[in-house]
Scaffold this active site. Structure first.
Site, PDB file in Angstrom:
ATOM      1  N   ASN A  79      -4.573  12.631 -12.149  1.00 48.87           N
ATOM      2  CA  ASN A  79      -5.750  12.406 -11.311  1.00 48.87           C
ATOM      3  C   ASN A  79      -5.433  12.927  -9.903  1.00 48.87           C
ATOM      4  OD1 ASN A  79      -3.878  10.388 -10.671  1.00 48.87           O
ATOM      5  ND2 ASN A  79      -5.479   8.967 -10.049  1.00 48.87           N
ATOM      6  N   PRO A  80      -6.422  13.034  -8.995  1.00 49.57           N
ATOM      7  CA  PRO A  80      -6.191  13.666  -7.691  1.00 49.57           C
ATOM      8  C   PRO A  80      -5.042  13.076  -6.879  1.00 49.57           C
ATOM      9  CG  PRO A  80      -8.533  13.454  -8.058  1.00 49.57           C
ATOM     10  CD  PRO A  80      -7.862  12.720  -9.190  1.00 49.57           C
ATOM     11  N   CYS A  81      -4.797  11.786  -6.994  1.00 44.38           N
ATOM     12  CA  CYS A  81      -3.721  11.181  -6.190  1.00 44.38           C
ATOM     13  C   CYS A  81      -2.393  11.096  -6.918  1.00 44.38           C
ATOM     14  CB  CYS A  81      -4.146   9.800  -5.720  1.00 44.38           C
ATOM     15  SG  CYS A  81      -5.540   9.850  -4.584  1.00 44.38           S
ATOM     16  N   GLY A  82      -2.353  11.505  -8.157  1.00 50.92           N
ATOM     17  CA  GLY A  82      -1.096  11.626  -8.873  1.00 50.92           C
ATOM     18  C   GLY A  82      -0.551  10.358  -9.501  1.00 50.92           C
ATOM     19  N   GLU A  83      -1.329   9.273  -9.552  1.00 48.13           N
ATOM     20  CA  GLU A  83      -0.799   8.052 -10.154  1.00 48.13           C
ATOM     21  C   GLU A  83      -0.736   8.126 -11.680  1.00 48.13           C
ATOM     22  OE1 GLU A  83      -3.652   6.376  -6.887  1.00 48.13           O
ATOM     23  OE2 GLU A  83      -3.652   8.015  -8.319  1.00 48.13           O
TER      24      GLU A  83
END
Length: 223
Positions: A79-83
């Site tokens: 996802n965009p924030c990398g979690e």
């Protein structure tokens, strides 16, 4: 909006040999240029320190405990924030539990952490995120189908520094590390336990049969 860099396993071969790393166009597999591997990693580290971006993802380590690796291959995006690592069109409902909310005082004014309430909140939060999958409105059909097939949820935490401050635990200390380890262990264990209970009630997710769960494996270190 966060930018994350996926580092593939072969990058380290070039890094160790102090060689130029080839930049490959993923559409036609042709090499379009070369970059100094050590300088690239140094630039990434410097910019992460200076601006907070980019994040770094390691393809090999990120897939080390991927339950679908054998059937679907490497996950190559997040996802965009990398979690959360995601296959194409998948989504993941994210939620955070405020750790500071479980700081309590007894009648004598002694501060303590309410582990029992934390446990029950983890279970409740997991059920909430799982329900979101069913009531959510997805922008396109492919995301709708993929999200319901795998039923990913991402349950995290916030407020841990505030909680440690309230408990007079130094952040950079062995006592602090032990507190964080226990928080993470409880969060992992009780969310997975609640997932098992939910599966007993509603059945397993559609792609369960294609995961290593059927072999009794779990996607965590030292389970």
């Amino acid at each position: 909006f966060n930018i994350s860099v996926m580092i593939t396993p072969d990058f380290w071969d070039y890094y160790k040999r102090n060689e130029k790393f080839p930049l490959v166009n993923p559409r036609n597999k042709k090499v379009v240029g070369y970059v100094d591997a050590k300088k690239l990693l140094s630039d990434i580290a410097y910019m992460a320190w200076k601006t907070g971006d980019p994040g770094v993802l390691f393809m090999d380590n990120g897939n080390k405990h991927n339950p679908q690796l054998e059937k679907r291959g490497y996950i190559r995006a997040t996802n965009p924030c990398g979690e959360q690592y995601l296959y194409p069109y998948e989504s993941c409902n994210l939620g955070s539990i405020n750790i500071y909310a479980f700081i309590k005082e007894d009648e004598e004014g002694n501060v303590y952490f309410d582990w029992e309430e934390f446990k029950e909140t983890i279970k409740l939060a997991y059920r909430f995120l799982d329900n979101v999958i069913d009531v959510n409105k997805y922008p396109i059909e492919q995301i709708d189908v993929a999200s319901r097939r795998i039923r990913r949820v991402g349950l995290g935490m916030m407020g841990i520094a505030d909680a440690m401050y309230a408990l007079a635990i130094p952040y950079n200390s062995e006592q602090g590390f032990e507190f964080i380890r226990k928080i993470c262990e409880w969060l992992t264990y009780y969310s997975m336990l609640e997932s098992v209970e939910r599966a007993k009630q509603r059945g397993t997710f559609e792609t369960f049969k294609d995961t290593f769960y059927v072999k009794g494996e779990m996607p965590v270190e030292g389970f």
